[in-house]
Design an enzyme around this catalytic site. Structure first.
Site, PDB file in Angstrom:
ATOM      1  CE1 TYR A 290      64.967  47.443 106.402  1.00 48.64           C
ATOM      2  CE2 TYR A 290      65.491  48.351 108.546  1.00 48.64           C
ATOM      3  CZ  TYR A 290      64.561  47.939 107.624  1.00 48.64           C
ATOM      4  OH  TYR A 290      63.231  48.026 107.915  1.00 48.64           O
ATOM      5  CB  CYS A 291      66.412  50.651 103.719  1.00 47.80           C
ATOM      6  SG  CYS A 291      65.479  51.970 102.901  1.00 47.80           S
ATOM      7  CG  LEU A 292      68.173  54.821 101.926  1.00 46.85           C
ATOM      8  CD1 LEU A 292      68.336  56.287 102.272  1.00 46.85           C
ATOM      9  CD2 LEU A 292      67.688  54.663 100.503  1.00 46.85           C
ATOM     10  CG  PHE A 318      67.865  43.050 105.750  1.00 53.99           C
ATOM     11  CD1 PHE A 318      67.873  41.703 105.395  1.00 53.99           C
ATOM     12  CD2 PHE A 318      68.581  43.431 106.877  1.00 53.99           C
ATOM     13  CE1 PHE A 318      68.577  40.776 106.153  1.00 53.99           C
ATOM     14  CE2 PHE A 318      69.272  42.516 107.638  1.00 53.99           C
ATOM     15  CZ  PHE A 318      69.287  41.183 107.278  1.00 53.99           C
TER      16      PHE A 318
END
Length: 558
Positions: A290-292, A318
């Site tokens: 997710y993200c980073l 994501f």
């Protein structure tokens, strides 16, 4: 000295802002055509404002009313003189937007910075922000005899006290980690100096053979994916017969100042995979980031592909970027001058303060996250209802100095991963080596990882790629449980080595589906299973014994 300056400017580089201003002002001075255009726009706006301010005969034909700006949607704003003040504000906003954009010769970064700063200044002067120029506030004040302003002052003093004591916002006390959020049953089965690994208890008699590893972003606590029982992605995936593991990152302090990106790979993704391979032996892993965390997972996958390791059954991302040429509004705060100041400050403290990133995100969406909240709580005296997502957002984390500097320079500033220059243990990795099937989720209104930026993964790897574009923003688009109203998404799969589609063509060709994308992802993973469902594995193993109940210790660190 630079660190001291950072404290006075809240880590904004005055040199960077000055350079942007000089670039813009200098080119404007030598652009008579642009100045004439702005002069004409100003005259046109003044004429239109004057005409709208004059009273009209009751029998005069009325032009169709335009949809009001959402900041002035209340009918009270359509009454004189507030219709004039609100229109004057919108005219000013339009004028400054025109003045700071599309000026020949100004660099794109400087244009974005000047436009952003102009917008902040204009937003601050909105008539909606002041009690004497906001008709809604005036009406509420007359109705309550000023009780709203009294309550607003109490709200302000409460917030001021909480901030001075380092306490979370009002209402967050209703959400307790491990009780009604981050409460999916499970066990911590591994811990090192950087992560705890949580294995969630099965709720079905049979599970898919391959386990799922979730790699959250280290910028916030992991439980964005395990909020309340009704909207926990982790709980949902467990209920669908998946064996789910999740990394919980430590909230770093001075002792972790020298941790680098390679450490986040070795002690994070790779250590978690080692533990999972021991607990669920002879099975590949479906990894999701997710993200980073998705960016880190992409780097780890590319490194495994480079080194001939075949450990992943698939990779899910994501709202995660792998190409940072268009990284969203966060790029406003990233250039050499800005990073030099930030690095100086982090060298002094050993980490990036949690509140600094929160403040940056508030500025990026100042109306929703700052001004509208202040009007509601301090002028109208109405406390907004705290929800689980807001409570999570207030639970920020720090970031190690060395790791954060490397991340910003190598990825955001230099775009090393997309350029084939990103080093892992001294050797570069490239996404073109990745062959695992990919499920990639982006969101329509994401200002942190814009979907067109996330989409660039299509030309970085020839792997099978299923791309999903879902309604919502960076967080709300991911926390999109089945049953929520007004949810939809588009989805299209590109086969291995398939032809590239531009994002415009993709948007036209991808079919729209109603509802949540969660069931689609669960089924996508099941379709890539190696065999029929099996008996759930034990929680932990001989080499990775259960240490404590979920959610563990690291998520509770302040």
């Amino acid at each position: 000295m630079l660190a001291g300056l950072a404290k006075m400017t809240h880590s904004l580089s005055p040199m960077s802002l000055s350079l942007a201003g000089i670039d813009w002002a200098g080119h404007l001075a030598f652009a008579p055509g642009k100045r004439l255009e702005l002069f004409s726009l100003g005259l046109e706006q003044m004429q239109q404002l004057w005409q709208n301010a004059l009273p009209r005969p009751t029998d005069a034909p009325q032009a169709p009313a335009a949809k009001p700006d959402r900041r002035f949607a209340d009918p009270a704003w359509q009454q004189w003189p507030f219709n004039v003040t609100s229109q004057a504000f919108l005219n000013t906003e339009t004028w400054w937007k025109s003045a700071t954009q599309n000026l020949p010769g100004v660099s794109k970064h400087h244009e974005d910075v000047v436009s952003f700063m102009a917008r902040q200044g204009v937003d601050m002067l909105s008539p909606g922000n002041y009690p004497l120029t906001n008709p809604v506030v005036l009406q509420k004040t007359m109705e309550t005899g000023g009780a709203n302003l009294q309550q607003g002052m109490l709200n302000f003093l409460d917030d001021l006290g909480r901030t001075s004591q380092g306490l979370p916002p009002a209402g967050t006390e209703d959400y307790v980690v491990g009780k009604n959020i981050a409460a999916t049953p499970g066990k911590v089965v591994y811990r090192n100096r950087l992560i705890e690994l949580i294995q969630y208890s099965p709720t079905t008699d049979k599970v898919q053979p391959e386990p799922v590893l979730i790699v959250p972003a280290w910028i916030m606590k992991y439980y964005i994916l395990d909020l309340s029982a009704h909207n926990s992605l982790i709980k949902y995936m467990v209920s669908q017969g998946h064996t789910v593991f999740c990394i919980s990152w430590k909230n770093p302090g001075v002792d972790e100042a020298t941790l680098c990106m390679d450490d986040y790979l070795a002690l994070g993704v790779e250590a978690a995979l080692d533990a999972i391979n021991a607990i669920v032996p002879k099975q590949k892993v479906h990894a999701a980031g997710y993200c980073l965390g998705g960016t880190l997972l992409s780097i780890a996958n590319a490194a495994m592909a480079r080194d001939g390791q075949d450990r992943l059954a698939s990779m899910t991302l994501f709202t995660a970027q792998t190409d940072f040429t268009e990284p969203g509004q966060l790029a406003l705060f990233i250039d050499d001058s800005q990073l030099a100041m930030l690095e100086a400050q982090m060298r002094e403290t050993g980490y990036l303060q949690a509140g600094q990133m929160v403040g940056a995100f508030q500025l990026l969406n100042s109306y929703d996250m700052l001004w509208s909240r202040m009007v509601s709580e301090y002028l109208l005296g109405e406390r907004g209802k705290m929800i689980d997502l807001m409570a999570w957002n207030a639970d920020a984390t720090r970031m190690p100095a060395l790791m954060h500097a490397q991340y910003l320079r190598r990825l955001f500033l230099n775009n090393d991963l997309a350029g084939g220059r990103y080093p892992v243990r001294g050797k570069p990795v490239v996404m073109a080596d990745v062959r695992t099937p990919i499920f990639c989720v982006a969101t329509y209104t994401d200002h942190v990882a814009p979907w067109r930026s996330v989409y660039k993964l299509h030309y970085m790897t020839p792997a099978e790629l299923t791309f999903v574009l879902t309604k919502g923003g960076h967080n709300a688009g991911i926390v999109s449980e089945p049953g929520r109203k007004n949810r939809h998404y588009q989805i299209l799969k590109r086969e291995v080595g398939g032809q590239y589609l531009s994002h415009e063509d993709w948007l036209q060709q991808a079919p729209r589906e109603e509802g949540s994308w969660w069931p689609t992802w669960s089924n996508w993973l099941k379709e890539r299973s190696s065999g029929p469902a099996v008996t759930p594995p034990t929680l932990g193993s001989k080499d990775y014994p259960v240490l404590m109940d979920a959610p563990g210790e690291y998520v509770l660190e302040k």
